[in-house]
Design a protein around this motif. Structure first.
Motif, mmCIF file in Angstrom:
data_model
loop_
_atom_site.group_PDB
_atom_site.id
_atom_site.type_symbol
_atom_site.label_atom_id
_atom_site.label_comp_id
_atom_site.label_asym_id
_atom_site.label_seq_id
_atom_site.Cartn_x
_atom_site.Cartn_y
_atom_site.Cartn_z
ATOM 1 N N VAL A 126 42.745 34.135 37.588
ATOM 2 C CA VAL A 126 43.880 35.067 37.471
ATOM 3 C C VAL A 126 43.451 36.511 37.667
ATOM 4 C CG1 VAL A 126 45.191 33.523 35.981
ATOM 5 C CG2 VAL A 126 43.598 35.152 34.955
ATOM 6 N N HIS A 127 42.134 36.753 37.658
ATOM 7 C CA HIS A 127 41.636 38.114 37.869
ATOM 8 C C HIS A 127 40.204 38.025 38.366
ATOM 9 C CE1 HIS A 127 41.230 42.468 37.260
ATOM 10 N NE2 HIS A 127 40.050 42.222 36.708
ATOM 11 N N GLU A 128 39.877 38.844 39.353
ATOM 12 C CA GLU A 128 38.516 38.876 39.883
ATOM 13 C C GLU A 128 38.155 40.321 40.182
ATOM 14 O OE1 GLU A 128 35.946 36.942 43.607
ATOM 15 O OE2 GLU A 128 37.938 36.148 43.087
ATOM 16 N N ASN A 129 36.929 40.700 39.792
ATOM 17 C CA ASN A 129 36.530 42.087 39.940
ATOM 18 C C ASN A 129 35.033 42.178 40.196
ATOM 19 O OD1 ASN A 129 35.251 44.560 38.399
ATOM 20 N ND2 ASN A 129 37.285 45.218 39.004
ATOM 21 N N ILE A 130 34.641 43.048 41.134
ATOM 22 C CA ILE A 130 33.227 43.329 41.352
ATOM 23 C C ILE A 130 32.999 44.803 41.046
ATOM 24 C CG2 ILE A 130 33.611 43.682 43.831
ATOM 25 C CD1 ILE A 130 30.720 42.877 44.309
ATOM 26 N N LYS B 84 26.832 36.509 47.646
ATOM 27 C CA LYS B 84 27.888 35.630 48.148
ATOM 28 C C LYS B 84 27.713 34.220 47.597
ATOM 29 C CE LYS B 84 30.722 36.446 50.491
ATOM 30 N NZ LYS B 84 32.085 36.900 50.131
ATOM 31 N N TRP B 85 26.451 33.783 47.479
ATOM 32 C CA TRP B 85 26.192 32.460 46.926
ATOM 33 C C TRP B 85 26.682 32.374 45.479
ATOM 34 C CZ3 TRP B 85 23.158 31.015 42.726
ATOM 35 C CH2 TRP B 85 22.966 29.634 42.570
ATOM 36 N N LEU B 86 26.435 33.425 44.693
ATOM 37 C CA LEU B 86 26.894 33.454 43.316
ATOM 38 C C LEU B 86 28.418 33.374 43.245
ATOM 39 C CD1 LEU B 86 24.551 36.176 41.784
ATOM 40 C CD2 LEU B 86 24.643 33.770 41.107
ATOM 41 N N GLN B 87 29.075 34.154 44.095
ATOM 42 C CA GLN B 87 30.535 34.143 44.106
ATOM 43 C C GLN B 87 31.054 32.748 44.449
ATOM 44 O OE1 GLN B 87 32.501 35.937 47.428
ATOM 45 N NE2 GLN B 87 34.324 36.463 46.255
#
Length: 244
Positions: free
Chosen positions: A192-196, A174-177
């Motif tokens: 414009v785009h986020e993916n895990i 979560k800290w990284l995000q």
């Protein structure tokens, strides 16, 4: 290829002499790269596009890019670039300190449709002084000076995490995000785009290596809050463009 790099090796270069970075090329690691490659392939449709891979390592991103992509990979490790040239002789690579290389691009007024920072943030150091570089400054420079007006900045952050909110690896994820999102906010970039993506089976491949990566947390060393919690390796992909 001009050599403007000090002769002494960094710890990363020394690891290239072993199999430390071989996991980048492992099939289990494809989700580290496919969110970025798929997005760019789709967004540029059938048109050619240029891409700068900063801190390209052993060039694993090349495996997933379309042929029409005009690719350039740069890394401060000569050993890394030597490996890249063996694996991808039809792609272009340069061994040079990133700050020096970026400055030269600006002098030549050379820009790209996409810039990729895969595993670079939180790890970029000056090879001469070993001082950590400012991640926000790198992002800002790419957005302002290196990207075309309608270009995209892709940031790939690898991490390990547990599947329980109280697990300290989950907290780090979560800290990284939050850190990356804050960096992009400061740089006035629009996500414009986020993916895990999980990297299935990569944990076993890492365990088989002669040298285990620093970031790898084995089950026996993780501080689980429950016997049923697990540790996962994943990547968070952020794709952003300059805010207009």
């Amino acid at each position: 290829m001009t050599n403007l790099i000090p002769e002494r090796k960094t710890s990363e270069e020394e690891r290239f002499e072993d199999d430390y970075y071989s996991y980048f090329q492992a099939p289990e690691n494809f989700t580290r790269y496919t969110p970025t490659s798929s997005f760019l392939d789709k967004i540029f449709e059938e048109k050619p596009f240029s891409l700068l891979d900063l801190g390209c390592g052993n060039g694993a991103l090349c495996k997933y890019l379309p042929v029409r992509c005009d690719y350039l990979g740069v890394d401060h490790s000569e050993l890394a670039i030597e490996e890249c040239l063996k694996l991808y002789p039809n792609r272009n690579f340069v061994a040079k300190d990133l700050s020096l290389f970026l400055s030269q691009l600006v002098e030549k007024k050379q820009k790209f449709d996409a810039v990729v920072l895969a595993g670079l943030l939180f790890h970029s150091v000056d090879k001469e002084t070993e001082e950590k570089k400012d991640d926000v400054e790198i992002i800002q420079f790419c957005l302002d000076k290196i990207l075309n007006d309608k270009g995209y900045l892709a940031i790939v952050v690898p991490f390990a995490y547990g599947n329980h909110p109280s697990h300290n690896l989950f907290v780090r994820a979560k800290w990284l995000q939050n850190s990356v999102e804050k960096m992009l906010e400061i740089s006035k970039a629009k996500i414009v785009h986020e993916n895990i993506s999980l990297q299935i089976g990569l944990d076993e491949r890492v365990r088989q290596q002669k040298v285990i990566p620093d970031w790898f947390i084995s089950d026996s060393n993780a501080d689980y809050s429950s016997a049923f919690d697990g540790t996962y390796m994943a990547t968070w992909t952020f794709i952003a463009c300059p805010s207009t």
